[in-house]
Scaffold this active site. Structure first.
Site, PDB file in Angstrom:
ATOM      1  N   GLN A   1     -35.325   5.756  -0.693  1.00 16.92           N
ATOM      2  CA  GLN A   1     -34.404   6.263  -1.727  1.00 16.92           C
ATOM      3  C   GLN A   1     -33.326   5.259  -2.137  1.00 16.92           C
TER       4      GLN A   1
ATOM      5  N   ARG B   1       2.551  -8.780   3.982  1.00 15.86           N
ATOM      6  CA  ARG B   1       1.604  -8.168   3.021  1.00 15.86           C
ATOM      7  C   ARG B   1       2.431  -7.619   1.874  1.00 15.86           C
TER       8      ARG B   1
ATOM      9  N   LYS C   1     -14.303  23.738  -6.197  1.00  7.53           N
ATOM     10  CA  LYS C   1     -14.345  22.488  -6.970  1.00  7.53           C
ATOM     11  C   LYS C   1     -15.684  21.769  -6.789  1.00  7.53           C
TER      12      LYS C   1
ATOM     13  N   GLN D   1     -18.265   5.098   3.934  1.00  4.41           N
ATOM     14  CA  GLN D   1     -18.759   6.302   4.594  1.00  4.41           C
ATOM     15  C   GLN D   1     -18.531   6.346   6.103  1.00  4.41           C
TER      16      GLN D   1
ATOM     17  N   HIS E   1      -1.712   3.856  -1.551  1.00  5.55           N
ATOM     18  CA  HIS E   1      -2.767   4.796  -1.172  1.00  5.55           C
ATOM     19  C   HIS E   1      -2.827   5.997  -2.120  1.00  5.55           C
TER      20      HIS E   1
ATOM     21  N   TYR F   1       3.541   1.928   1.936  1.00  6.06           N
ATOM     22  CA  TYR F   1       4.167   2.265   3.227  1.00  6.06           C
ATOM     23  C   TYR F   1       5.685   2.004   3.163  1.00  6.06           C
TER      24      TYR F   1
ATOM     25  N   GLU G   1       0.811  -1.238   0.000  1.00  6.01           N
ATOM     26  CA  GLU G   1       0.000   0.000   0.000  1.00  6.01           C
ATOM     27  C   GLU G   1       0.839   1.282   0.000  1.00  6.01           C
TER      28      GLU G   1
HETATM   29  P1  FAD Z   1     -36.309   7.691   2.583  1.00  7.41           P
HETATM   30  O1  FAD Z   1     -35.294   6.775   2.043  1.00  7.41           O
HETATM   31  O2  FAD Z   1     -36.661   8.868   1.779  1.00  7.41           O
HETATM   32  O3  FAD Z   1     -37.623   6.840   2.895  1.00  7.41           O
HETATM   33  C1  FAD Z   1     -38.846   7.416   3.274  1.00  7.41           C
HETATM   34  C2  FAD Z   1     -39.984   6.453   2.954  1.00  7.41           C
HETATM   35  O4  FAD Z   1     -41.174   6.941   3.539  1.00  7.41           O
HETATM   36  C3  FAD Z   1     -40.260   6.308   1.467  1.00  7.41           C
HETATM   37  O5  FAD Z   1     -40.176   4.946   1.086  1.00  7.41           O
HETATM   38  C4  FAD Z   1     -41.662   6.850   1.299  1.00  7.41           C
HETATM   39  O6  FAD Z   1     -42.414   6.159   0.323  1.00  7.41           O
HETATM   40  C5  FAD Z   1     -42.252   6.630   2.679  1.00  7.41           C
HETATM   41  N1  FAD Z   1     -43.377   7.513   3.006  1.00  7.41           N
HETATM   42  C6  FAD Z   1     -43.397   8.864   2.988  1.00  7.41           C
HETATM   43  N2  FAD Z   1     -44.623   9.300   3.381  1.00  7.41           N
HETATM   44  C7  FAD Z   1     -45.348   8.208   3.673  1.00  7.41           C
HETATM   45  C8  FAD Z   1     -46.681   8.026   4.144  1.00  7.41           C
HETATM   46  N3  FAD Z   1     -47.467   9.029   4.414  1.00  7.41           N
HETATM   47  N4  FAD Z   1     -47.119   6.759   4.326  1.00  7.41           N
HETATM   48  C9  FAD Z   1     -46.322   5.691   4.069  1.00  7.41           C
HETATM   49  N5  FAD Z   1     -45.044   5.830   3.615  1.00  7.41           N
HETATM   50  C10 FAD Z   1     -44.583   7.065   3.439  1.00  7.41           C
HETATM   51  N6  FAD Z   1     -26.959   7.932   1.058  1.00  7.41           N
HETATM   52  C11 FAD Z   1     -25.789   7.477   1.446  1.00  7.41           C
HETATM   53  O7  FAD Z   1     -25.526   7.434   2.645  1.00  7.41           O
HETATM   54  N7  FAD Z   1     -24.855   7.017   0.559  1.00  7.41           N
HETATM   55  C12 FAD Z   1     -25.092   7.027  -0.764  1.00  7.41           C
HETATM   56  O8  FAD Z   1     -24.224   6.627  -1.544  1.00  7.41           O
HETATM   57  C13 FAD Z   1     -26.338   7.501  -1.218  1.00  7.41           C
HETATM   58  N8  FAD Z   1     -26.623   7.523  -2.519  1.00  7.41           N
HETATM   59  C14 FAD Z   1     -27.828   7.999  -2.935  1.00  7.41           C
HETATM   60  C15 FAD Z   1     -28.088   8.018  -4.284  1.00  7.41           C
HETATM   61  C16 FAD Z   1     -29.324   8.468  -4.735  1.00  7.41           C
HETATM   62  C17 FAD Z   1     -29.587   8.493  -6.203  1.00  7.41           C
HETATM   63  C18 FAD Z   1     -30.296   8.902  -3.799  1.00  7.41           C
HETATM   64  C19 FAD Z   1     -31.641   9.396  -4.285  1.00  7.41           C
HETATM   65  C20 FAD Z   1     -30.023   8.897  -2.459  1.00  7.41           C
HETATM   66  C21 FAD Z   1     -28.778   8.455  -2.012  1.00  7.41           C
HETATM   67  N9  FAD Z   1     -28.455   8.452  -0.668  1.00  7.41           N
HETATM   68  C22 FAD Z   1     -27.257   7.964  -0.261  1.00  7.41           C
HETATM   69  C23 FAD Z   1     -29.330   9.053   0.336  1.00  7.41           C
HETATM   70  C24 FAD Z   1     -30.092   7.989   1.150  1.00  7.41           C
HETATM   71  O9  FAD Z   1     -30.755   7.116   0.293  1.00  7.41           O
HETATM   72  C25 FAD Z   1     -31.043   8.709   2.089  1.00  7.41           C
HETATM   73  O10 FAD Z   1     -30.308   9.503   2.983  1.00  7.41           O
HETATM   74  C26 FAD Z   1     -31.880   7.730   2.892  1.00  7.41           C
HETATM   75  O11 FAD Z   1     -32.645   6.923   2.042  1.00  7.41           O
HETATM   76  C27 FAD Z   1     -32.816   8.471   3.834  1.00  7.41           C
HETATM   77  O12 FAD Z   1     -33.540   7.537   4.555  1.00  7.41           O
HETATM   78  P2  FAD Z   1     -34.957   7.837   5.181  1.00  7.41           P
HETATM   79  O13 FAD Z   1     -35.401   6.549   5.754  1.00  7.41           O
HETATM   80  O14 FAD Z   1     -34.871   8.996   6.083  1.00  7.41           O
HETATM   81  O15 FAD Z   1     -35.898   8.289   3.978  1.00  7.41           O
HETATM   82  P1  NAP Z   2     -26.507  17.928  -1.337  1.00  3.34           P
HETATM   83  O1  NAP Z   2     -25.323  17.094  -1.232  1.00  3.34           O
HETATM   84  O2  NAP Z   2     -26.873  18.820  -0.233  1.00  3.34           O
HETATM   85  O3  NAP Z   2     -26.336  18.799  -2.669  1.00  3.34           O
HETATM   86  C1  NAP Z   2     -27.270  19.716  -3.087  1.00  3.34           C
HETATM   87  C2  NAP Z   2     -26.731  20.512  -4.256  1.00  3.34           C
HETATM   88  O4  NAP Z   2     -27.727  21.430  -4.657  1.00  3.34           O
HETATM   89  C3  NAP Z   2     -25.495  21.300  -3.943  1.00  3.34           C
HETATM   90  O5  NAP Z   2     -24.635  21.209  -5.045  1.00  3.34           O
HETATM   91  C4  NAP Z   2     -26.000  22.724  -3.779  1.00  3.34           C
HETATM   92  O6  NAP Z   2     -24.951  23.529  -4.258  1.00  3.34           O
HETATM   93  C5  NAP Z   2     -27.262  22.761  -4.629  1.00  3.34           C
HETATM   94  N1  NAP Z   2     -28.344  23.577  -4.067  1.00  3.34           N
HETATM   95  C6  NAP Z   2     -28.783  23.635  -2.784  1.00  3.34           C
HETATM   96  N2  NAP Z   2     -29.808  24.487  -2.667  1.00  3.34           N
HETATM   97  C7  NAP Z   2     -30.049  24.975  -3.901  1.00  3.34           C
HETATM   98  C8  NAP Z   2     -30.971  25.912  -4.415  1.00  3.34           C
HETATM   99  N3  NAP Z   2     -31.882  26.505  -3.648  1.00  3.34           N
HETATM  100  N4  NAP Z   2     -30.924  26.209  -5.738  1.00  3.34           N
HETATM  101  C9  NAP Z   2     -30.006  25.622  -6.535  1.00  3.34           C
HETATM  102  N5  NAP Z   2     -29.095  24.744  -6.102  1.00  3.34           N
HETATM  103  C10 NAP Z   2     -29.110  24.419  -4.783  1.00  3.34           C
HETATM  104  O7  NAP Z   2     -27.798  17.045  -1.620  1.00  3.34           O
HETATM  105  P2  NAP Z   2     -28.085  15.847  -2.615  1.00  3.34           P
HETATM  106  O8  NAP Z   2     -27.134  15.809  -3.749  1.00  3.34           O
HETATM  107  O9  NAP Z   2     -29.530  15.971  -2.879  1.00  3.34           O
HETATM  108  O10 NAP Z   2     -27.848  14.583  -1.742  1.00  3.34           O
HETATM  109  C11 NAP Z   2     -28.699  14.327  -0.631  1.00  3.34           C
HETATM  110  C12 NAP Z   2     -27.965  13.529   0.406  1.00  3.34           C
HETATM  111  O11 NAP Z   2     -27.766  12.210  -0.089  1.00  3.34           O
HETATM  112  C13 NAP Z   2     -26.628  14.144   0.702  1.00  3.34           C
HETATM  113  O12 NAP Z   2     -26.588  14.627   2.031  1.00  3.34           O
HETATM  114  C14 NAP Z   2     -25.642  13.042   0.489  1.00  3.34           C
HETATM  115  O13 NAP Z   2     -24.845  12.819   1.648  1.00  3.34           O
HETATM  116  C15 NAP Z   2     -26.460  11.798   0.229  1.00  3.34           C
HETATM  117  N6  NAP Z   2     -25.824  11.128  -0.917  1.00  3.34           N
HETATM  118  C16 NAP Z   2     -24.599  10.611  -0.729  1.00  3.34           C
HETATM  119  C17 NAP Z   2     -23.949  10.026  -1.766  1.00  3.34           C
HETATM  120  C18 NAP Z   2     -22.583   9.418  -1.575  1.00  3.34           C
HETATM  121  O14 NAP Z   2     -21.976   8.973  -2.536  1.00  3.34           O
HETATM  122  N7  NAP Z   2     -22.058   9.341  -0.386  1.00  3.34           N
HETATM  123  C19 NAP Z   2     -24.527   9.964  -3.010  1.00  3.34           C
HETATM  124  C20 NAP Z   2     -25.789  10.512  -3.179  1.00  3.34           C
HETATM  125  C21 NAP Z   2     -26.414  11.109  -2.117  1.00  3.34           C
HETATM  126  P3  NAP Z   2     -24.979  25.112  -4.287  1.00  3.34           P
HETATM  127  O15 NAP Z   2     -25.682  25.518  -3.017  1.00  3.34           O
HETATM  128  O16 NAP Z   2     -23.559  25.521  -4.380  1.00  3.34           O
HETATM  129  O17 NAP Z   2     -25.713  25.451  -5.531  1.00  3.34           O
HETATM  130 FE1  SF4 Z   3     -17.528   0.611   5.592  1.00  4.89          FE
HETATM  131 FE2  SF4 Z   3     -19.847  -0.364   6.465  1.00  4.89          FE
HETATM  132 FE3  SF4 Z   3     -19.755   1.015   4.172  1.00  4.89          FE
HETATM  133 FE4  SF4 Z   3     -18.712  -1.450   4.369  1.00  4.89          FE
HETATM  134  S1  SF4 Z   3     -20.860  -0.875   4.553  1.00  4.89           S
HETATM  135  S2  SF4 Z   3     -17.742   0.299   3.421  1.00  4.89           S
HETATM  136  S3  SF4 Z   3     -17.882  -1.403   6.424  1.00  4.89           S
HETATM  137  S4  SF4 Z   3     -19.297   1.795   6.209  1.00  4.89           S
END
Ligand code: FAD
Ligand code: NAP
Ligand code: SF4
Length: 668
Positions: free
Chosen positions: A414, A217, A563, A342, A255, A169, A167
């Site tokens: 989601q 390693r 960036k 994460q 790394h 080191y 890695e």
């Molecule tokens: P949600 O996942 O939004 O779930 C809420 C649920 O409540 C939904 O299924 C909805 O249908 C249900 N609901 C709402 N109202 C009602 C009602 N009245 N009755 C019954 N059901 C209801 N997070 C990461 O940590 N790492 C990632 O790499 C990552 N990648 C992502 C990529 C994408 C494209 C997206 C969209 C999200 C990503 N996220 C990622 C974000 C992550 O998915 C969310 O932070 C997470 O799903 C939030 O969980 P939650 O349970 O709070 O809400």
């Molecule tokens: P986010 O990370 O908060 O990004 C939102 C983007 O929208 C930013 O680029 C922001 O940049 C812009 N924005 C915010 N308010 C705005 C406004 N009023 N008008 C125009 N632009 C605006 O949110 P997200 O991309 O929706 O992701 C949601 C969550 O899912 C995040 O917290 C993230 O951690 C999680 N997620 C994680 C991963 C992962 O790979 N770890 C992948 C997907 C999602 P400016 O304010 O500069 O415009």
């Molecule tokens: Fe790390 Fe858990 Fe994500 Fe696996 S699932 S990479 S152990 S945080």
């Protein structure tokens, strides 16, 4: 009953000792090593993994001296006082029937402190500290420090040590011409550059005797310029065997390499071919590693002769009972590591305690107590996203009667969109795990059931949990209702068509994911995409990367300065940025959105007008909590708890959603 995994679960005889199976819990720094009282917690953490039947555990890296520290005051083993702390760990593992080796790690120029040393004084691209060049005397005392450290590890009760030689080191730095420009007997020819590795092995073996496991390693694929060639690596492997190493573990990539080696877009078992090349070159057992996260892939790797043993590190954070469940025919209940980094690597690099996104108990074994609830309650959980799912399984495990409702036709919220992103298919495993755990704990699941406040109240629940998640943020731009405007939900959930020229508003995690999603027209070969030379005939095993075939023209925009993607994951953000750069995505910062019309998206960039003639505008501008139920519940005097996005939408991720769900389930 015959096992599904006969190769993985068969013992490995090392002559003087036998490992119960072919699984190795690979070395991971957790941060507990440096915490006050951390070794007690480490003992609990490792002991659970030993009870879970891991064949052999390797600790996080422990330095043999201060120069080799990862950072100031990192864990080291240099004296008797430190031995007693390690005893807590080895006793706990042995009491649980396990075996454990300590990794000796000298960071060399990767050290994050001013006493860093290296073969030559060249700063690493991932460090801000210029290392001191080791003098010959310094090299000899470093060798002694390795030997002393191994001896102390033996006194502390370890079954062996792993010498970290990969890695990028210190030992690896001596081997490579990239980092070793010396003209003395430690530099120049390959024989001179591997001298440190072999002298360390000799000195360690001499101190610890024959019946002590020595793992080396070995970097089998450096993935950096001027790295070793395959011929050189095989030569070193043979020397290591001749110098008394018992097992060779595979190291993949320095790394500082700009090729992903463990993140989620790396195919499962995507580097076991490297170890396979070495099979037959030496007669000692070989361990393969990187992105192995299910018993099926581990079994296949061993059955097909890619290695004698399989190292998994993060999968044991995600599930301490990985091996036990595989053994008992319950692999459908394994909480699979999705390789997101994460809560593990990102935390370590942010100087926080490591844990796991899918298993927040990891590294907190002494804190979270899953005792049965004193009073069984009838609980409604509204929303089956990660927050609602985590709450439901842990509350049900504690004995509560849980009903889980979701408006959609499947659980996962989601995550059902996340899993569609190229390279994020692993997210499906988390949903599989939750689905099976809901069944295991008899949670009543109601899908296609959008709950109203009235229905919740009529249900007469003792507790109501709102886990309803988020809604995409509505933007106030002229023309926001134009037909060319789409939300990320339109694209990812409803599969709406996207034009050839696209503007993405917002450059957070979802903006990056959407850009990746709409630019993947054809299946891509991982090695070609990242420029990996599978023959390893070139130094470091790298070659020119293939240009991805992208037909769309994409603009990704943010209002803020700097960036794009700067706030993405610490250890994975660079991969997403490089990937979109390869896909020729145009990235614009300091953007002001003026209007959307038939012509396209009208913006100001740093104050200057610009028209992006696009056919589609996709809004990925963050989210707001979905809390439409709250008002009715408050009016009716119904108490409720908010978790996940329903609680706070800002900076929401699945790590917080799952952890919040679990923590509430523990106290309800
Ligand atoms: P949600 O996942 O939004 O779930 C809420 C649920 O409540 C939904 O299924 C909805 O249908 C249900 N609901 C709402 N109202 C009602 C009602 N009245 N009755 C019954 N059901 C209801 N997070 C990461 O940590 N790492 C990632 O790499 C990552 N990648 C992502 C990529 C994408 C494209 C997206 C969209 C999200 C990503 N996220 C990622 C974000 C992550 O998915 C969310 O932070 C997470 O799903 C939030 O969980 P939650 O349970 O709070 O809400
Ligand atoms: P986010 O990370 O908060 O990004 C939102 C983007 O929208 C930013 O680029 C922001 O940049 C812009 N924005 C915010 N308010 C705005 C406004 N009023 N008008 C125009 N632009 C605006 O949110 P997200 O991309 O929706 O992701 C949601 C969550 O899912 C995040 O917290 C993230 O951690 C999680 N997620 C994680 C991963 C992962 O790979 N770890 C992948 C997907 C999602 P400016 O304010 O500069 O415009
Ligand atoms: Fe790390 Fe858990 Fe994500 Fe696996 S699932 S990479 S152990 S945080």
């Amino acid at each position: 009953m015959p096992t599904q995994y006969p190769h993985l679960l068969s013992p490995l005889d090392l002559g003087f000792t036998t490992l119960k199976n072919r699984t190795l819990m690979g070395s991971m720094h957790t941060g507990l090593e440096e915490e006050k009282g951390g070794f007690k917690k480490l003992a609990a953490y490792f002991s659970l993994r030993a009870k879970g039947q891991v064949g052999l555990i390797v600790t996080g890296g422990i330095s043999p001296n201060k120069a080799g520290w990862v950072a100031p005051f990192s864990a080291k083993l240099t004296n008797q006082k430190e031995v007693s702390k390690h005893r807590l760990v080895t006793d706990a593992v042995h009491d649980a029937g396990g075996k454990i080796c300590m990794q000796i790690l000298h960071t060399g120029r990767y050290a994050f402190h001013p006493f860093a040393v290296a073969p030559t004084s060249i700063t690493a691209p991932i460090s801000r500290f210029k290392p001191w060049e080791l003098k010959s005397k310094g090299i000899l005392s470093t060798i002694n420090d390795f030997a002393k450290c191994a001896h102390l590890a033996q006194q502390a009760g370890y079954d062996g040590v792993e010498i970290m030689g990969s890695e990028g080191y210190l030992i690896n730095q001596f081997i490579s011409l990239k980092t070793n420009k010396r003209a003395d007997e430690w530099g120049g020819s390959y024989e001179n550059r591997i001298r440190l590795a072999l002298d360390v092995v000799d000195a360690v073996r001499q101190k610890v005797g024959k019946k002590f496991i020595l793992i080396f390693r070995l970097s089998m694929l450096d993935l950096v310029e001027k790295g070793s060639t395959w011929e050189e690596i095989v030569y070193l492997a043979k020397e290591l065997e001749a110098h008394g190493i018992n097992i060779i573990n595979t190291g993949i990539g320095w790394h500082e390499a700009r090729i992903p080696t463990i993140a989620t877009m790396v195919p499962r078992g995507g580097f076991s071919w490297v170890t396979k090349k070495m099979m037959g070159e030496v007669s000692i057992p070989l361990i393969t590693t990187n992105r192995i996260n299910t018993p099926e892939i581990a079994e296949k790797i061993i059955a097909e002769g890619h290695a004698d043993m399989v190292s998994m590190a993060r999968p044991f954070l995600a599930d301490e009972n990985f091996v036990l469940k595989a053994k008992e025919g319950k692999s459908h209940l394994i909480n699979t590591c999705i390789a997101c980094n994460q809560a593990c690597l990102d935390h370590v690099f942010e100087k926080k305690l490591a844990s796991c996104l899918v298993n927040p108990k990891a590294c907190h074994e002494t804190e979270y107590n899953f005792t049965p609830a004193s009073k069984k309650k009838k609980i409604a959980v509204i929303g089956a996203g990660p927050a609602g799912l985590a709450f439901s399984i842990y509350a049900a495990e504690r004995g509560h009667e849980v009903e889980l409702y979701d408006a959609l036709d499947k659980i996962g919220g989601q995550f059902n969109m996340a899993k569609k992103i190229p390279g994020k298919g692993e997210f499906e495993e988390t949903l599989r795990y939750f689905d099976n755990m809901l069944k295991e704990w008899n949670v009543k699941v109601f899908l296609n059931k959008k709950m109203s406040a009235e229905e919740i109240i009529a249900g007469k629940f003792d507790e109501v949990i709102l886990a309803t998640g988020v809604l995409p943020r509505k933007l106030n731009i002229v023309g926001i209702d134009h037909p060319k405007v789409l939300s990320y939900i339109d694209v990812l959930r409803h599969n709406k068509a996207v034009g050839q020229k696209v503007a993405i508003i917002g450059a957070g995690g979802i903006g990056f994911d959407v850009a990746e999603f709409i630019t993947h027209d054809v299946e891509e070969n991982f090695e070609a995409k990242w420029g990996i030379d599978k023959t390893i005939s070139s130094a470091g095993g790298i070659k020119e990367a293939a240009e991805p075939k992208v037909t769309k023209e994409i603009f990704m925009l943010q209002r803020s300065r700097g960036k794009l993607g700067a706030r993405l994951g610490k250890t994975t953000g660079w991969i997403h940025r490089i990937s979109l750069r390869k896909r020729k995505v145009n990235m614009l910062a300091l953007v002001e959105y003026k209007k959307i019309d038939d012509e396209g998206l009208h913006i100001l960039v740093d104050g200057k007008s610009k028209l992006l003639k696009v056919d589609s505008v996709i809004i990925c501008a963050g989210q707001e909590s979905l809390n439409e139920l709250q008002h009715g519940l408050i009016e009716a005097g119904q108490n409720f708890h908010l978790i996940g996005g329903a609680d706070v939408a800002k900076e929401l991720d699945a790590k917080r959603a799952i952890e919040q769900g679990m923590k509430l389930a523990l106290k309800i």
